[in-house]
Design a protein around this motif. Structure first.
Motif, PDB file in Angstrom:
ATOM      1  N   ALA A 170      20.080  86.006 -49.890  1.00 38.72           N
ATOM      2  CA  ALA A 170      20.482  84.734 -48.922  1.00 38.72           C
ATOM      3  C   ALA A 170      19.526  84.619 -47.726  1.00 38.72           C
ATOM      4  CB  ALA A 170      22.099  85.047 -48.735  1.00 38.72           C
ATOM      5  N   THR A 171      19.151  85.711 -47.238  1.00 36.21           N
ATOM      6  CA  THR A 171      18.548  85.957 -46.020  1.00 36.21           C
ATOM      7  C   THR A 171      17.345  85.061 -46.332  1.00 36.21           C
ATOM      8  OG1 THR A 171      19.599  87.733 -45.079  1.00 36.21           O
ATOM      9  CG2 THR A 171      17.669  87.224 -44.139  1.00 36.21           C
ATOM     10  N   CYS A 172      16.457  85.623 -47.275  1.00 34.52           N
ATOM     11  CA  CYS A 172      15.224  85.237 -47.828  1.00 34.52           C
ATOM     12  C   CYS A 172      15.031  83.516 -47.837  1.00 34.52           C
ATOM     13  CB  CYS A 172      14.613  85.886 -49.199  1.00 34.52           C
ATOM     14  SG  CYS A 172      14.277  87.615 -49.285  1.00 34.52           S
ATOM     15  N   ARG A 173      16.218  83.140 -48.472  1.00 31.92           N
ATOM     16  CA  ARG A 173      16.375  81.542 -48.978  1.00 31.92           C
ATOM     17  C   ARG A 173      16.600  80.826 -47.634  1.00 31.92           C
ATOM     18  NH1 ARG A 173      15.801  80.867 -54.165  1.00 31.92           N
ATOM     19  NH2 ARG A 173      16.301  82.570 -55.613  1.00 31.92           N
ATOM     20  N   THR A 174      17.425  81.737 -46.778  1.00 33.39           N
ATOM     21  CA  THR A 174      17.738  80.985 -45.396  1.00 33.39           C
ATOM     22  C   THR A 174      16.520  80.700 -44.453  1.00 33.39           C
ATOM     23  OG1 THR A 174      19.986  81.462 -45.632  1.00 33.39           O
ATOM     24  CG2 THR A 174      18.898  80.863 -43.312  1.00 33.39           C
ATOM     25  N   LEU A 175      15.639  81.741 -44.595  1.00 38.35           N
ATOM     26  CA  LEU A 175      14.283  81.619 -43.705  1.00 38.35           C
ATOM     27  C   LEU A 175      13.364  80.602 -44.563  1.00 38.35           C
ATOM     28  CD1 LEU A 175      13.652  85.468 -43.547  1.00 38.35           C
ATOM     29  CD2 LEU A 175      14.325  84.172 -41.856  1.00 38.35           C
ATOM     30  N   VAL A 176      13.421  80.218 -45.675  1.00 33.35           N
ATOM     31  CA  VAL A 176      12.740  79.198 -45.993  1.00 33.35           C
ATOM     32  C   VAL A 176      13.230  77.970 -45.566  1.00 33.35           C
ATOM     33  CG1 VAL A 176      12.110  77.778 -48.303  1.00 33.35           C
ATOM     34  CG2 VAL A 176      12.163  80.281 -48.237  1.00 33.35           C
ATOM     35  N   ARG A 177      14.527  77.948 -45.627  1.00 34.87           N
ATOM     36  CA  ARG A 177      15.286  76.756 -45.326  1.00 34.87           C
ATOM     37  C   ARG A 177      14.997  76.421 -43.741  1.00 34.87           C
ATOM     38  NH1 ARG A 177      20.782  75.822 -42.924  1.00 34.87           N
ATOM     39  NH2 ARG A 177      21.543  73.376 -43.819  1.00 34.87           N
ATOM     40  N   MET A 186       8.889  83.574 -49.863  1.00 41.31           N
ATOM     41  CA  MET A 186      10.075  83.952 -50.367  1.00 41.31           C
ATOM     42  C   MET A 186      10.186  84.487 -51.796  1.00 41.31           C
ATOM     43  SD  MET A 186      13.218  81.641 -51.333  1.00 41.31           S
ATOM     44  CE  MET A 186      12.635  81.123 -53.006  1.00 41.31           C
ATOM     45  N   ARG A 187       9.471  84.040 -52.637  1.00 45.24           N
ATOM     46  CA  ARG A 187       9.179  84.538 -54.074  1.00 45.24           C
ATOM     47  C   ARG A 187       8.598  85.909 -53.990  1.00 45.24           C
ATOM     48  NH1 ARG A 187       6.837  79.240 -55.521  1.00 45.24           N
ATOM     49  NH2 ARG A 187       8.471  78.054 -56.275  1.00 45.24           N
ATOM     50  N   ASP A 188       7.674  86.217 -53.128  1.00 44.61           N
ATOM     51  CA  ASP A 188       7.104  87.471 -53.256  1.00 44.61           C
ATOM     52  C   ASP A 188       8.251  88.643 -52.561  1.00 44.61           C
ATOM     53  OD1 ASP A 188       4.844  86.632 -54.115  1.00 44.61           O
ATOM     54  OD2 ASP A 188       3.931  86.311 -52.020  1.00 44.61           O
ATOM     55  N   LEU A 189       9.075  87.923 -51.621  1.00 46.94           N
ATOM     56  CA  LEU A 189       9.807  88.952 -51.063  1.00 46.94           C
ATOM     57  C   LEU A 189      11.059  89.391 -51.957  1.00 46.94           C
ATOM     58  CD1 LEU A 189      10.484  87.272 -47.354  1.00 46.94           C
ATOM     59  CD2 LEU A 189       9.644  89.734 -47.991  1.00 46.94           C
TER      60      LEU A 189
END
Length: 336
Positions: A170-177, A186-189
């Motif tokens: 969720a944190t990875c996806r929120t950083l993209v947002r 994000m995909r790499d993370l």
């Protein structure tokens, strides 16, 4: 209710922002660090909450005969918090009753869901903006001296996720947002799994299992509040000026209810003689507990004078158990 996806996202995010301003959340966290207290907010608003081992559901919002929220006890704390924030969004926007299953975790904040269930989109957007506001990420990055470039590193994002009380994904996806990283990064993370990050932090110490999180704490965490789980472990990475006779005293840490399971030192500069070293202590809580972790760097013969200190308030009684939430129990104890 919104009539399209974009306006639904905007409505949910704006409602979360208004609630934060009403509660003064940002100022509170600026003083003490930590994450948004979702369950504490639900209690402060007088919204009835039941924690139960729900089957097939993560949570539910009921509006009749009076508003109320259900949250499952059968998920990790990060999912419980997101579910509670989602249900709080339904309440804040006066939605119809909603039974929420795993789909609230699968829906991506940047991708419209099929159909026209825009109340769910509003609640999703509210949950993200309330639990993981951009200002909260900025506060933690400032405290830890993390830059935008650091947010490309899995170990940094993992530690950020612990501090904001969200899952790693969720944190990875929120950083993209928030346009802090790209979708490619994000995909790499997401190729890195939290378990491998825990193993790296613990070096050769092997816990019974890796269900708990592993916090990396330094002097930059002085005075913060941590909200964790009973299986969590702590790696304290501290600068020690042993050349000047200063040593980190672990007696208070042990007295606080932690077992030291690993303790080592390594030179900051292998070429220097008598320079500071890094003291790396791995500590495990001996029970699910609330309290204060405290230790000082001092000369053993000068017990009243500390060169440095680390004091952290913590609550390691998560995840939420059946019955009253921890926030409500704390309120009742304080009022007694």
């Amino acid at each position: 209710m919104a009539l399209d996806y974009e306006s639904a996202v905007r409505t949910g995010a704006m409602t979360a922002g208004r609630l934060h301003r009403r509660l003064g959340t940002q100022a509170i966290i600026e003083r003490h660090g930590g994450s948004v207290d979702v369950f504490g907010t639900i209690h402060s608003l007088g919204l009835p909450l039941l924690l139960r081992p729900l089957k097939g559901l993560l949570g539910a919002y009921l509006s009749s005969p009076a508003p109320g929220v259900l949250v499952t006890t059968e998920r990790p704390m990060s999912i419980q918090r997101f579910t509670a924030a989602h249900e709080l969004g339904h309440f804040a926007m006066e939605h119809e009753p909603s039974l929420d299953d795993e789909s609230i975790l699968r829906r991506m904040p940047m991708s419209p869901e099929p159909g026209s269930k825009f109340e769910e989109t509003e609640a999703d957007a509210f949950a993200i903006a309330f639990m993981m506001p951009k200002w909260l990420i900025a506060q933690h990055c400032a405290r830890q001296s993390w830059t935008t470039a650091d947010l490309c590193r899995p170990n940094i994002v993992y530690q950020l996720s612990l501090r904001i009380g969200a899952s790693y994904e969720a944190t990875c996806r929120t950083l993209v947002r928030y346009n802090l990283i790209s979708t490619t990064i994000m995909r790499d993370l997401l190729q890195t799994k939290p378990r491998s990050l825990k193993v790296d932090l613990l070096y050769d110490y092997k816990p019974a299992d890796y269900r708990g999180d592993v916090w990396l704490l330094t002097e930059k965490d002085e005075g913060v509040r941590l909200d964790g789980s009973r299986n969590d472990l702590f790696v304290l990475k501290l600068t020690e000026h042993s050349g000047g006779g200063y040593l980190w005293d672990l007696e208070k840490l042990i007295a606080s209810g932690f077992a030291v399971v690993r303790d080592e030192r390594e030179a900051l500069d292998a070429e220097a003689i008598g320079g500071p070293v890094v003291r790396r202590v791995t500590a495990a809580p001996e029970a699910a507990q609330r309290g204060r972790m405290s230790l000082n760097e001092r000369r053993p013969w000068q017990s009243t004078s500390a060169n440095s200190s680390l004091t952290i308030d913590y609550d390691l009684t998560g995840p939420e158990q059946e019955g009253l939430s921890r926030a409500e129990r704390r309120h009742l104890l304080e009022a007694a």
